[in-house]
Scaffold this active site. Structure first.
Site, mmCIF file in Angstrom:
data_model
loop_
_atom_site.group_PDB
_atom_site.id
_atom_site.type_symbol
_atom_site.label_atom_id
_atom_site.label_comp_id
_atom_site.label_asym_id
_atom_site.label_seq_id
_atom_site.Cartn_x
_atom_site.Cartn_y
_atom_site.Cartn_z
ATOM 1 N N THR A 156 2.549 -1.920 -3.350
ATOM 2 C CA THR A 156 3.177 -1.059 -2.339
ATOM 3 C C THR A 156 3.800 -1.962 -1.270
ATOM 4 O O THR A 156 4.931 -2.405 -1.427
ATOM 5 C CB THR A 156 2.167 -0.063 -1.734
ATOM 6 O OG1 THR A 156 0.989 -0.767 -1.332
ATOM 7 C CG2 THR A 156 1.797 1.004 -2.743
ATOM 8 N N LYS A 182 -3.925 -4.717 -6.010
ATOM 9 C CA LYS A 182 -2.886 -4.505 -5.015
ATOM 10 C C LYS A 182 -3.557 -4.177 -3.691
ATOM 11 O O LYS A 182 -4.659 -3.625 -3.635
ATOM 12 C CB LYS A 182 -1.916 -3.402 -5.412
ATOM 13 C CG LYS A 182 -2.470 -1.995 -5.585
ATOM 14 C CD LYS A 182 -2.714 -1.178 -4.337
ATOM 15 C CE LYS A 182 -1.524 -1.125 -3.420
ATOM 16 N NZ LYS A 182 -1.890 -0.300 -2.183
ATOM 17 N N THR A 193 -7.630 -0.748 1.268
ATOM 18 C CA THR A 193 -6.654 0.141 0.639
ATOM 19 C C THR A 193 -6.152 -0.583 -0.582
ATOM 20 O O THR A 193 -5.112 -1.186 -0.602
ATOM 21 C CB THR A 193 -5.478 0.522 1.533
ATOM 22 O OG1 THR A 193 -4.635 1.388 0.801
ATOM 23 C CG2 THR A 193 -4.700 -0.615 2.047
ATOM 24 N N GLU A 279 -0.614 -7.595 5.554
ATOM 25 C CA GLU A 279 0.635 -7.242 6.237
ATOM 26 C C GLU A 279 0.832 -8.101 7.480
ATOM 27 O O GLU A 279 0.036 -8.077 8.415
ATOM 28 C CB GLU A 279 0.610 -5.760 6.596
ATOM 29 C CG GLU A 279 0.718 -4.874 5.372
ATOM 30 C CD GLU A 279 0.497 -3.405 5.650
ATOM 31 O OE1 GLU A 279 0.819 -2.596 4.777
ATOM 32 O OE2 GLU A 279 0.001 -3.067 6.744
ATOM 33 N N ASN A 403 3.888 -1.457 9.846
ATOM 34 C CA ASN A 403 3.218 -0.163 9.863
ATOM 35 C C ASN A 403 3.964 0.869 10.705
ATOM 36 O O ASN A 403 3.861 2.069 10.444
ATOM 37 C CB ASN A 403 1.778 -0.340 10.351
ATOM 38 C CG ASN A 403 0.904 -0.873 9.244
ATOM 39 O OD1 ASN A 403 0.466 -0.140 8.370
ATOM 40 N ND2 ASN A 403 0.668 -2.191 9.253
ATOM 41 N N THR A 408 9.683 4.975 7.205
ATOM 42 C CA THR A 408 11.097 5.126 7.591
ATOM 43 C C THR A 408 12.003 4.304 6.701
ATOM 44 O O THR A 408 11.553 3.503 5.918
ATOM 45 C CB THR A 408 11.304 4.699 9.054
ATOM 46 O OG1 THR A 408 10.913 3.324 9.197
ATOM 47 C CG2 THR A 408 10.488 5.540 9.988
#
Length: 408
Positions: A156, A182, A193, A279, A403, A408
């Site tokens: 993702t 992942k 996650t 991230e 995040n 968007t």
């Protein structure tokens, strides 16, 4: 950029006898992107899993757990990205079941022999029609050497696919282990996650596979954190095709220990790879807690440090504001702490001794160590004999940007 994490090399990723994988573009969310993965298991294979403890349990997790409760003999794992199918109520459960039913009919197996997994945006309905329409061509794409392709298809916000392999010898017979995972954000035990799938041809019975799966998860994926948030969809699965010729593992013996070592090698790499690809991460941080009362004691201290935004931002800035670490230790939910017994090391440099700043430690020394992209923080608690580790990353501007712009 991930922290010292490179692309997997296909020739280094072993095929597992009895496992085939395939991927396809089904158009769940984006065009021109593989987003549906199928893992097929030969008859006689068994599966064990560990799942999220988030109480907003995603629909595919509920269905997978229910199907596993009917027995471990499974034949297929169906994984989609683009929709987490979480927070979708009874409709989400029905949708997950529909995909299992459709795949089972094509494969001529029982519906409860299919385990569904989803990852993506929460509170988005699963596009069942797109998935079912893709099943026939997906099945035609399966092959034993497609592990890296599957690692790419389940990504993702990951920037690098995560795959690892190893092999070992059990009673004179080779046993192979390969896994993919992942995860990049919303990472915090238990678990993250994350989705992680490990396959082996080890010959092991159902009870021992369940035991070894829990132990491996606790010693790898349950020790990582990026941002302190636990997802609705976390799943860690080990499949055993039992095609190796060694005597079946039915108890905790030398063969069990050898298999666990191999599984931990793969799971350890995959779990740390998630942190390295966290991230916005710019640093990989290992937190070692020594001389705790027990494993849980050590983990609570380690996670209190690892999940502190103040600590994580200090590491990002290479700011030796190390009092933040001491404050995080003091906030750990472990009862009374004798701070006069605590020593803290930044890499190999002692910066806190018996609860106070070490006389020889300087700000310049701290800043130089914190500039490194691999950092080891060691806390010696002086309250017991147990040691444990937690792996985490720093917290950067890019984490906020990723995040803030996720939908968007």
């Amino acid at each position: 950029m991930p922290v010292n994490l490179s692309q997997p090399i296909k020739k280094n990723i072993f095929s597992i006898p009895g496992i085939s994988l395939g991927t396809i573009e089904s158009g769940i969310k984006y065009a021109n992107r593989k987003d549906l993965t199928l893992i097929l298991l030969d008859e006689g294979s068994i599966v064990a899993g560990v799942f999220t403890k988030n109480q907003f349990l995603a629909a595919p997790v509920k269905v997978a757990k229910y199907h596993l409760s009917s027995g471990s003999n499974k034949r297929a794992l169906l994984i989609n990205t683009g929709s987490a199918n979480a927070g979708t109520g009874d409709v989400g459960i029905d949708n997950a079941k529909q995909t299992c039913h459709a795949l089972a009919q094509i494969l001529n197996i029982s519906e409860n022999q299919v385990l569904p997994f989803s990852t993506g945006v929460i509170m988005t309905d699963l596009p069942v029609g797109k998935i079912i329409d893709s099943l026939d061509p997906l099945i035609k794409n399966v092959g034993p050497a497609n592990w890296v392709d599957a690692a790419i298809a389940i990504m993702t916000t990951d920037t690098v696919p995560k795959a690892s392999s190893t092999s070992t010898i059990i009673e004179g017979n080779e046993v192979k282990v390969t896994g993919i995972s992942k995860g990049s954000g919303m990472i915090n035990p238990n678990m993250a996650t994350m989705l992680a799938f490990i396959g082996t041809d080890a010959n092991i019975n159902e009870a021992m596979l369940k035991e070894i799966t829990r132990e491996v998860c606790d010693e790898s994926f349950n020790k990582i954190t990026v941002d302190g948030d636990t997802s609705t969809n976390d799943s860690f699965v080990i499949t055993a095709t039992r095609q190796s010729n060694h005597p079946q593992i039915t108890k905790k013996n030398a063969s069990y220990a050898r298999l666990k070592e191999a599984l931990l090698e793969v799971a350890g790499f995959l779990s740390k790879a998630i942190v390295r690809d966290g991230e916005g991460a710019t640093k990989f941080i290992e937190i070692i807690i020594e001389q705790g009362i027990d494993e849980q004691d050590c983990q609570k201290v380690g996670k209190s440090i690892a999940n502190s935004p103040l600590v994580k931002t200090a590491f990002f800035a290479s700011d030796p504001n190390l009092g933040r670490i001491m404050a995080a230790i003091g906030n750990a939910p472990i009862g009374s702490i004798d701070v006069s017994l605590i020593d803290i090391y930044l890499n190999d440099i002692l910066f806190a001794q018996q609860g106070f700043a070490a006389p020889a430690f300087t700000e310049i020394m701290g800043k130089e160590e914190m500039k490194k992209d691999e950092i080891c923080l060691k806390v010696v608690m002086g309250r017991g004999q147990f040691n444990s580790s937690v792996w985490t990353s720093d917290l950067s501007y890019d984490y906020v940007k990723i995040n803030a712009e996720y939908r968007t």
